[in-house]
Design a protein around this motif. Sequence first.
Motif, PDB file in Angstrom:
ATOM      1  N   THR A 196      -2.380  -5.196   7.242  1.00 12.71           N
ATOM      2  CA  THR A 196      -1.070  -4.535   7.299  1.00 12.71           C
ATOM      3  C   THR A 196       0.082  -5.488   7.643  1.00 12.71           C
ATOM      4  N   ALA A 197      -0.228  -6.610   8.300  1.00 14.72           N
ATOM      5  CA  ALA A 197       0.855  -7.548   8.640  1.00 14.72           C
ATOM      6  C   ALA A 197       1.465  -8.078   7.343  1.00 14.72           C
ATOM      7  N   GLY A 198       2.740  -7.805   7.154  1.00 13.20           N
ATOM      8  CA  GLY A 198       3.430  -8.263   5.945  1.00 13.20           C
ATOM      9  C   GLY A 198       3.409  -7.257   4.819  1.00 13.20           C
ATOM     10  N   THR A 199       2.567  -6.219   4.948  1.00 14.41           N
ATOM     11  CA  THR A 199       2.525  -5.238   3.851  1.00 14.41           C
ATOM     12  C   THR A 199       3.111  -3.887   4.236  1.00 14.41           C
ATOM     13  N   ILE A 200       3.123  -3.555   5.528  1.00 14.34           N
ATOM     14  CA  ILE A 200       3.841  -2.358   5.969  1.00 14.34           C
ATOM     15  C   ILE A 200       4.565  -2.663   7.284  1.00 14.34           C
TER      16      ILE A 200
ATOM     17  N   LEU B  87       0.999 -11.800   4.739  1.00 14.20           N
ATOM     18  CA  LEU B  87       2.102 -12.649   5.203  1.00 14.20           C
ATOM     19  C   LEU B  87       2.364 -13.813   4.242  1.00 14.20           C
ATOM     20  N   LEU B  88       1.540 -13.901   3.204  1.00 13.85           N
ATOM     21  CA  LEU B  88       1.769 -14.819   2.075  1.00 13.85           C
ATOM     22  C   LEU B  88       1.788 -16.295   2.461  1.00 13.85           C
ATOM     23  N   GLY B  89       1.083 -16.614   3.544  1.00 15.82           N
ATOM     24  CA  GLY B  89       0.971 -18.007   3.973  1.00 15.82           C
ATOM     25  C   GLY B  89      -0.367 -18.592   3.544  1.00 15.82           C
ATOM     26  N   PRO B  90      -0.649 -19.811   4.011  1.00 15.86           N
ATOM     27  CA  PRO B  90      -1.902 -20.464   3.629  1.00 15.86           C
ATOM     28  C   PRO B  90      -3.083 -20.005   4.490  1.00 15.86           C
ATOM     29  N   GLN B  91      -4.271 -20.334   4.057  1.00 11.91           N
ATOM     30  CA  GLN B  91      -5.449 -20.090   4.878  1.00 11.91           C
ATOM     31  C   GLN B  91      -5.419 -21.030   6.089  1.00 11.91           C
TER      32      GLN B  91
ATOM     33  N   GLY C 197      12.219  -7.801   1.548  1.00 14.27           N
ATOM     34  CA  GLY C 197      12.160  -6.567   2.334  1.00 14.27           C
ATOM     35  C   GLY C 197      10.739  -6.028   2.342  1.00 14.27           C
ATOM     36  N   ILE C 198      10.234  -5.792   3.544  1.00 17.28           N
ATOM     37  CA  ILE C 198       8.831  -5.380   3.657  1.00 17.28           C
ATOM     38  C   ILE C 198       8.602  -4.004   3.011  1.00 17.28           C
ATOM     39  N   ASN C 199       9.604  -3.128   3.087  1.00 11.29           N
ATOM     40  CA  ASN C 199       9.436  -1.813   2.449  1.00 11.29           C
ATOM     41  C   ASN C 199       9.386  -1.933   0.934  1.00 11.29           C
ATOM     42  N   THR C 200      10.158  -2.846   0.413  1.00 14.03           N
ATOM     43  CA  THR C 200      10.150  -3.054  -1.040  1.00 14.03           C
ATOM     44  C   THR C 200       8.775  -3.552  -1.479  1.00 14.03           C
ATOM     45  N   ILE C 201       8.244  -4.507  -0.742  1.00 17.50           N
ATOM     46  CA  ILE C 201       6.917  -5.034  -1.079  1.00 17.50           C
ATOM     47  C   ILE C 201       5.873  -3.917  -0.968  1.00 17.50           C
ATOM     48  N   HIS C 202       5.959  -3.159   0.131  1.00 18.70           N
ATOM     49  CA  HIS C 202       4.982  -2.091   0.334  1.00 18.70           C
ATOM     50  C   HIS C 202       5.016  -1.094  -0.821  1.00 18.70           C
ATOM     51  N   ARG C 203       6.220  -0.660  -1.168  1.00 16.13           N
ATOM     52  CA  ARG C 203       6.324   0.367  -2.208  1.00 16.13           C
ATOM     53  C   ARG C 203       5.894  -0.166  -3.572  1.00 16.13           C
ATOM     54  N   HIS C 204       6.182  -1.405  -3.813  1.00 19.09           N
ATOM     55  CA  HIS C 204       5.724  -2.019  -5.059  1.00 19.09           C
ATOM     56  C   HIS C 204       4.191  -1.971  -5.124  1.00 19.09           C
TER      57      HIS C 204
ATOM     58  N   SER D 261      15.012   1.924   0.527  1.00 20.49           N
ATOM     59  CA  SER D 261      15.620   1.773   1.850  1.00 20.49           C
ATOM     60  C   SER D 261      14.562   1.400   2.877  1.00 20.49           C
ATOM     61  N   ASN D 262      14.995   0.918   4.007  1.00 19.63           N
ATOM     62  CA  ASN D 262      14.076   0.500   5.059  1.00 19.63           C
ATOM     63  C   ASN D 262      13.646   1.674   5.920  1.00 19.63           C
ATOM     64  N   THR D 263      12.538   2.278   5.589  1.00 27.20           N
ATOM     65  CA  THR D 263      12.067   3.397   6.393  1.00 27.20           C
ATOM     66  C   THR D 263      10.829   2.968   7.157  1.00 27.20           C
ATOM     67  N   VAL D 264      10.578   3.637   8.265  1.00 23.62           N
ATOM     68  CA  VAL D 264       9.379   3.316   9.043  1.00 23.62           C
ATOM     69  C   VAL D 264       8.191   3.963   8.338  1.00 23.62           C
TER      70      VAL D 264
END
Length: 413
Positions: A179-183, A203-207, A271-278, A329-332
């Motif tokens: 969930t870190a980085g996705t919601i 979080l889209l970082g390296p291993q 935006g984390i919400n944009t990524i999540h919804r995508h 929009s940025n919703t919880v």
Amino acid sequence: MDFIYLDNASTSFPKSPNMASAMADFITTKGININRGSYSPAYDVEETIFSTRQILKELFNGYDEQYVTFTPNVTMSINTVLQGLLNTGDHVLISGMEHNAVLRPLTYLSARGISFDSIPCDTNGIIQLESIESLIKENTKAVVLNHGSNVCGIVQDIAALGAICKTHDIYFIVDCAQTAGTIPIDMKACHIDALCFTGHKGLLGPQGIGGLCLSPRISEVLKPLVYGGTGSVSHLVSMPTNYPDRLEAGTLNLPGIIGLYEGLQYINQKGINTIHRHEITLANRFIDGIKHIPNLILVGHNATFDNPTNNTIFDNRTNHASPELINTSNTVAPKNQRVAVVSITSTGVDNATLAYRLESEHHILTRVGLHCAPLAHQTLGTYPTGTIRFSFGYANTINDVDAAINGLQQLMI
Ligand SMILES: Cc1ncc(COP(=O)(O)O)c(C=O)c1O
């Protein structure tokens, strides 16, 4: 890339657009250590490392940058908290959806007199909140919970669980691997004491980089898991008690943190919400597309979730470096959401054969088996066979989803 990558729950791919170049630049043009040399280039690097702590604190609504500590991955984060917190005689509650990153350390600790029980989940993987009170004992010290399932994608109601933990004065430890980085996660609102994250998934970082975001109260009591040099208070032979040094013995994975910094910048920019919804739009499309394929069974909750209203998502694979995501929009995050992880199983064809044929005939990469979570499969009724898991990331497209649906349709004829 001549394959369609649908295994983002294992590790995200591709990574954030600037990650590789930032890491390469650090290694080739800077490459020096922090907290050791008192020369100016070291301070520049230190600043980026501090900024990364700051961004993480803000992303999770944490308490203070000093309580953001780095580890190699979420497995190490969970071990650090469990082994640093628990003593003989303590009792812990987990859920029926835990990963081996929780089960194995607790099984090891049970030989040292630490016991644990599992809060039941229904066959959708949703934790039974009403069961918790009766499982809490006088010596229950912590609840350890997998926030988003790496098997079926269910997201647990951590706000409700955190409130229960607060009422009973129990530490609340959350495995945020999926969930870190996705919601959006609000550490304070959910009364989380230890938010355990890994850098290489959402979080889209390296291993090789992960960490902890801690509450002040757990920070006071945690013992270090690893002891050694920190570059600070070197005259002392015991570990410093201040944070983050207390949990960061040895040289940090600086290239990893710099890569993670780029992942975080990308998430904040989109935006984390944009990524999540995508991602959820893709998962929903996949679920809708395979629902009626004969002999395929969706595992866990099989309804589509959290349908975005502006359903215009990008539809080509040409720009994986920085896809256009839907904007909302940025919703919880509402309770019992999902992450874009979908598991299926088949009654006609063996799962491994199906996954193999998806790759060899349709160039689609999935994960098959137990996904390091045998307990979750017992809960979901898919043990010991396991499932085929499809997990969608920010760079996946409708075309990727449709290719997976078509592939399954053809293979299940
Ligand atoms: C829920 C969960 N917890 C823990 C882990 C372990 O992650 P890492 O290998 O980055 O420590 C994973 C990774 O698959 C996971 O999905």
